[in-house]
Design an enzyme around this catalytic site. Structure first.
Site, PDB file in Angstrom:
ATOM      1  N   THR A 177       1.220  -4.576   4.365  1.00  0.00           N
ATOM      2  CA  THR A 177       0.973  -4.914   5.767  1.00  0.00           C
ATOM      3  C   THR A 177       0.278  -6.256   5.977  1.00  0.00           C
ATOM      4  O   THR A 177       0.393  -6.844   7.046  1.00  0.00           O
ATOM      5  CB  THR A 177       0.151  -3.809   6.452  1.00  0.00           C
ATOM      6  OG1 THR A 177      -1.094  -3.641   5.758  1.00  0.00           O
ATOM      7  CG2 THR A 177       0.916  -2.498   6.462  1.00  0.00           C
ATOM      8  N   ASP A 178      -0.455  -6.749   4.974  1.00  0.00           N
ATOM      9  CA  ASP A 178      -1.225  -7.979   5.188  1.00  0.00           C
ATOM     10  C   ASP A 178      -0.359  -9.200   5.468  1.00  0.00           C
ATOM     11  O   ASP A 178      -0.760 -10.063   6.248  1.00  0.00           O
ATOM     12  CB  ASP A 178      -2.152  -8.251   4.004  1.00  0.00           C
ATOM     13  CG  ASP A 178      -3.372  -7.346   4.017  1.00  0.00           C
ATOM     14  OD1 ASP A 178      -3.952  -7.135   5.107  1.00  0.00           O
ATOM     15  OD2 ASP A 178      -3.741  -6.841   2.948  1.00  0.00           O
ATOM     16  N   THR A 212       0.818  -1.221   0.000  1.00  0.00           N
ATOM     17  CA  THR A 212       0.000   0.000   0.000  1.00  0.00           C
ATOM     18  C   THR A 212       0.843   1.258   0.000  1.00  0.00           C
ATOM     19  O   THR A 212       0.473   2.255  -0.606  1.00  0.00           O
ATOM     20  CB  THR A 212      -0.959  -0.011   1.211  1.00  0.00           C
ATOM     21  OG1 THR A 212      -1.843  -1.131   1.060  1.00  0.00           O
ATOM     22  CG2 THR A 212      -1.772   1.265   1.308  1.00  0.00           C
ATOM     23  N   SER A 264       1.000  -7.343  -0.832  1.00  0.00           N
ATOM     24  CA  SER A 264       1.588  -8.421  -0.023  1.00  0.00           C
ATOM     25  C   SER A 264       0.754  -9.693  -0.024  1.00  0.00           C
ATOM     26  O   SER A 264       1.280 -10.766   0.248  1.00  0.00           O
ATOM     27  CB  SER A 264       1.869  -7.955   1.402  1.00  0.00           C
ATOM     28  OG  SER A 264       0.685  -7.783   2.134  1.00  0.00           O
TER      29      SER A 264
END
Length: 161
Positions: free
Chosen positions: A83-84, A12, A54
Site C-alpha cells: 500500500t505504501d 503486506t 512496496s
C-alpha cells in the site's frame, strides 16, 4: 468476466511472521488460495513477479509490472501490491489500452485474523468486472482514481487528495 489475470508483487497482503527472526517477510501469494476458498465463479491465473515490500519497488520493477500486464491476453487484471507505493505504480500503468486494471492490497497480512485482505480482494474483483478500461485502486471499501488518492499513513487508510 470469464477470466481474471492476477499479478502479484508482494506487500503486506503476502507477509508472514517468522518467530525465529521476530520479523515479517514476504511469503507466497495468498490471493489464489483466498479465491479458491471463496469458490469464485470465474477462472483466474496468478502470475507472481515480485515479492517485495512496496517501499522497495523500483522504477525497473514498475516497468516489469507494466510489461507483464501488457503481455496478457485477457482484459481484466488485478494487481496485489503493497500500500505504501501503490499509487505510484498505478500511475505508471495508466494508458495501457484494452485493460481494466485494479490494484489492491492489505493494511494487515492476509494470514492474520481480522485482516482487510479478503474484503479488499472482493471489492477489487467486483470493480474489475464493472469499470471501464483504465487503472484503479480498490482499498478501504472504495474504488479510487490513482490521480486523486493518497495513502494517509497516520490514519492507515486511503483518502482523496
Amino acid at each position: 468476466m470469464q477470466q481474471l489475470t492476477i499479478v502479484t508483487t508482494g506487500g503486506t497482503i503476502d507477509k508472514v511472521y517468522f518467530d525465529d527472526k521476530s520479523d515479517y517477510q514476504i511469503g507466497s501469494p495468498q490471493i489464489g488460495e483466498i479465491l479458491h476458498q471463496l469458490g469464485v465463479a470465474f477462472r483466474f491465473d496468478v502470475i507472481p513477479i515480485l515479492r517485495k515490500d512496496s517501499l522497495h519497488v523500483t522504477d525497473e520493477d514498475r516497468a516489469l509490472i507494466r510489461s507483464t500486464i501488457e503481455a496478457q491476453p485477457h482484459r481484466h487484471v488485478l494487481v496485489t501490491h503493497g500500500t505504501d507505493t501503490m499509487v505510484e505504480t498505478a500511475r505508471v500503468l495508466a494508458g495501457i489500452p484494452g485493460k481494466v486494471i485494479v490494484l489492491t492490497g492489505a493494511l494487515n497480512p492476509a494470514r492474520f485474523q481480522g485482516s482487510d485482505a479478503v474484503f479488499n480482494i472482493g471489492c477489487a474483483v467486483g470493480a474489475v468486472q464493472t469499470l471501464a478500461d483504465g487503472v484503479y485502486i480498490a482499498m478501504n471499501g472504495r474504488v479510487w482514481d490513482p490521480a486523486t488518492v493518497r495513502k494517509n499513513r497516520d490514519a492507515n487508510r486511503f483518502e482523496a487528495i
